[in-house]
Design a protein around this motif. Structure first.
Motif, mmCIF file in Angstrom:
data_model
loop_
_atom_site.group_PDB
_atom_site.id
_atom_site.type_symbol
_atom_site.label_atom_id
_atom_site.label_comp_id
_atom_site.label_asym_id
_atom_site.label_seq_id
_atom_site.Cartn_x
_atom_site.Cartn_y
_atom_site.Cartn_z
ATOM 1 N N ARG A 21 0.832 -1.213 0.000
ATOM 2 C CA ARG A 21 0.000 0.000 0.000
ATOM 3 C C ARG A 21 0.860 1.254 0.000
ATOM 4 N NH1 ARG A 21 -4.105 1.580 4.916
ATOM 5 N NH2 ARG A 21 -3.823 3.825 4.755
ATOM 6 N N VAL A 22 1.850 1.291 0.884
ATOM 7 C CA VAL A 22 2.696 2.479 0.993
ATOM 8 C C VAL A 22 3.586 2.615 -0.244
ATOM 9 C CG1 VAL A 22 4.490 3.622 2.357
ATOM 10 C CG2 VAL A 22 2.618 2.435 3.513
ATOM 11 N N THR A 23 4.102 1.512 -0.739
ATOM 12 C CA THR A 23 4.986 1.536 -1.897
ATOM 13 C C THR A 23 4.262 1.986 -3.158
ATOM 14 O OG1 THR A 23 6.331 -0.236 -0.945
ATOM 15 C CG2 THR A 23 6.555 0.127 -3.299
ATOM 16 N N SER A 24 2.979 1.697 -3.262
ATOM 17 C CA SER A 24 2.234 1.976 -4.485
ATOM 18 C C SER A 24 2.185 3.455 -4.857
ATOM 19 C CB SER A 24 0.822 1.410 -4.395
ATOM 20 O OG SER A 24 0.054 2.134 -3.461
ATOM 21 N N TRP A 25 2.343 4.344 -3.917
ATOM 22 C CA TRP A 25 2.265 5.770 -4.257
ATOM 23 C C TRP A 25 3.485 6.558 -3.811
ATOM 24 C CZ3 TRP A 25 2.928 8.615 -0.007
ATOM 25 C CH2 TRP A 25 2.586 8.052 1.209
ATOM 26 N N GLN A 26 4.564 5.921 -3.425
ATOM 27 C CA GLN A 26 5.682 6.592 -2.792
ATOM 28 C C GLN A 26 6.595 7.382 -3.724
ATOM 29 O OE1 GLN A 26 9.200 5.912 -2.983
ATOM 30 N NE2 GLN A 26 8.815 4.505 -4.643
ATOM 31 N N GLU A 27 6.481 7.236 -5.032
ATOM 32 C CA GLU A 27 7.437 7.837 -5.956
ATOM 33 C C GLU A 27 7.724 9.313 -5.686
ATOM 34 O OE1 GLU A 27 6.766 7.174 -10.070
ATOM 35 O OE2 GLU A 27 6.465 5.033 -9.775
ATOM 36 N N ALA A 29 6.645 10.984 -2.851
ATOM 37 C CA ALA A 29 6.426 11.308 -1.437
ATOM 38 C C ALA A 29 7.752 11.522 -0.705
ATOM 39 C CB ALA A 29 5.648 10.180 -0.768
ATOM 40 N N THR A 30 7.699 12.391 0.285
ATOM 41 C CA THR A 30 8.865 12.601 1.143
ATOM 42 C C THR A 30 8.943 11.474 2.167
ATOM 43 O OG1 THR A 30 7.639 13.857 2.806
ATOM 44 C CG2 THR A 30 8.586 15.115 0.958
ATOM 45 N N ASP A 31 10.111 11.345 2.812
ATOM 46 C CA ASP A 31 10.250 10.326 3.858
ATOM 47 C C ASP A 31 9.220 10.529 4.963
ATOM 48 O OD1 ASP A 31 12.342 9.264 2.439
ATOM 49 O OD2 ASP A 31 13.892 9.765 3.904
ATOM 50 N N GLY A 32 8.946 11.779 5.300
ATOM 51 C CA GLY A 32 7.967 12.067 6.344
ATOM 52 C C GLY A 32 6.575 11.594 5.969
ATOM 53 N N THR A 33 6.204 11.794 4.716
ATOM 54 C CA THR A 33 4.895 11.348 4.243
ATOM 55 C C THR A 33 4.828 9.827 4.207
ATOM 56 O OG1 THR A 33 4.648 13.356 2.940
ATOM 57 C CG2 THR A 33 3.248 11.501 2.334
ATOM 58 N N HIS A 60 13.767 1.939 3.092
ATOM 59 C CA HIS A 60 13.724 0.994 1.971
ATOM 60 C C HIS A 60 12.708 1.452 0.924
ATOM 61 C CE1 HIS A 60 16.094 -1.831 4.320
ATOM 62 N NE2 HIS A 60 16.158 -2.617 3.256
ATOM 63 N N ILE A 61 11.527 1.837 1.371
ATOM 64 C CA ILE A 61 10.493 2.286 0.435
ATOM 65 C C ILE A 61 10.941 3.553 -0.275
ATOM 66 C CG2 ILE A 61 8.142 3.207 0.254
ATOM 67 C CD1 ILE A 61 7.385 1.207 2.523
ATOM 68 N N SER A 62 11.502 4.490 0.467
ATOM 69 C CA SER A 62 11.966 5.750 -0.105
ATOM 70 C C SER A 62 13.042 5.516 -1.161
ATOM 71 C CB SER A 62 12.507 6.652 1.001
ATOM 72 O OG SER A 62 12.989 7.864 0.472
#
Length: 77
Positions: A21-27, A29-33, A60-62
């Motif tokens: 879920r988090v990875t799907s929109w992280q492109e 996004a900031t680390d804080g988000t 890792h996601i970031s």
């Protein structure tokens, strides 16, 4: 299957869903988000991770790296 195996399997599946879920929109996004969304998703599924674990997953996601969900689920911090 033992009760502990079932619990670990359920935890692994829940964490996989959270990370997906988090990875799907992280492109963009900031680390804080990413961290905020990760914390919200973890709260929704009722899983607690240590601060160090949450920071590692966020990083890792970031960085676009894969999160080892099975190892994360097995590590109860």
């Amino acid at each position: 299957m033992t009760e502990q195996d079932a619990t670990t399997e359920a935890r692994t599946e829940a964490l996989r869903n959270v990370v997906d879920r988090v990875t799907s929109w992280q492109e963009s996004a900031t680390d804080g988000t990413i961290r905020e969304e990760l914390d919200a998703a973890l709260a929704e599924v009722g899983i607690d991770l240590t601060d160090a674990q949450r920071q590692a997953v966020t990083q890792h996601i970031s960085d676009g790296r894969e999160v080892d969900v099975a190892a994360l689920a097995a590590d109860r911090g």
